[in-house]
Design a protein around this motif. Structure first.
Motif, mmCIF file in Angstrom:
data_model
loop_
_atom_site.group_PDB
_atom_site.id
_atom_site.type_symbol
_atom_site.label_atom_id
_atom_site.label_comp_id
_atom_site.label_asym_id
_atom_site.label_seq_id
_atom_site.Cartn_x
_atom_site.Cartn_y
_atom_site.Cartn_z
ATOM 1 N N VAL A 11 9.917 8.376 -11.160
ATOM 2 C CA VAL A 11 11.164 8.870 -10.569
ATOM 3 C C VAL A 11 11.580 10.173 -11.231
ATOM 4 O O VAL A 11 11.976 11.136 -10.555
ATOM 5 N N LEU A 12 11.461 10.248 -12.545
ATOM 6 C CA LEU A 12 11.827 11.465 -13.266
ATOM 7 C C LEU A 12 10.950 12.639 -12.848
ATOM 8 O O LEU A 12 11.445 13.729 -12.563
ATOM 9 N N TYR A 13 9.645 12.441 -12.789
ATOM 10 C CA TYR A 13 8.735 13.498 -12.345
ATOM 11 C C TYR A 13 9.054 13.936 -10.915
ATOM 12 O O TYR A 13 9.021 15.126 -10.600
ATOM 13 N N THR A 14 9.346 12.985 -10.054
ATOM 14 C CA THR A 14 9.648 13.302 -8.659
ATOM 15 C C THR A 14 10.929 14.128 -8.544
ATOM 16 O O THR A 14 10.969 15.119 -7.809
ATOM 17 N N LEU A 15 11.970 13.743 -9.284
ATOM 18 C CA LEU A 15 13.227 14.489 -9.228
ATOM 19 C C LEU A 15 13.074 15.895 -9.783
ATOM 20 O O LEU A 15 13.629 16.854 -9.229
ATOM 21 N N ILE A 16 12.301 16.047 -10.854
ATOM 22 C CA ILE A 16 12.061 17.378 -11.408
ATOM 23 C C ILE A 16 11.278 18.230 -10.418
ATOM 24 O O ILE A 16 11.579 19.414 -10.218
#
Length: 74
Positions: A11-16
């Motif tokens: 999720v963090l990678y996707t949001l970044i």
């Protein structure tokens, strides 16, 4: 393929990635067409500052959760 990665990291990678796409692609030209002022700033400047703030918070969350280390998965 993604089973070895925690859901939080994905999720963090996707949001970044979404944040970088919004700021660094020609999509930013859509924000340049708006004329209103927000907090005394032209919309284009506010748009850039807002997304850089969001990306900074996401990187801070990543740093605090040790997102780059293999051994410290929380």
């Amino acid at each position: 393929m993604f089973k070895k990665y925690p859901k939080r990291k994905i999720v963090l990678y996707t949001l970044i990635l979404i944040g970088f796409i919004i700021l660094e692609t020609p999509l930013i030209l859509i924000a340049n067409n708006a004329e209103p002022f927000i907090l005394g700033l032209p919309f284009f400047i506010f748009w850039n500052l807002f997304w850089w703030f969001i990306l900074t918070v996401l990187f801070l969350v990543g740093y605090l959760t040790n997102w780059g280390s293999e051994g410290n998965e929380n």
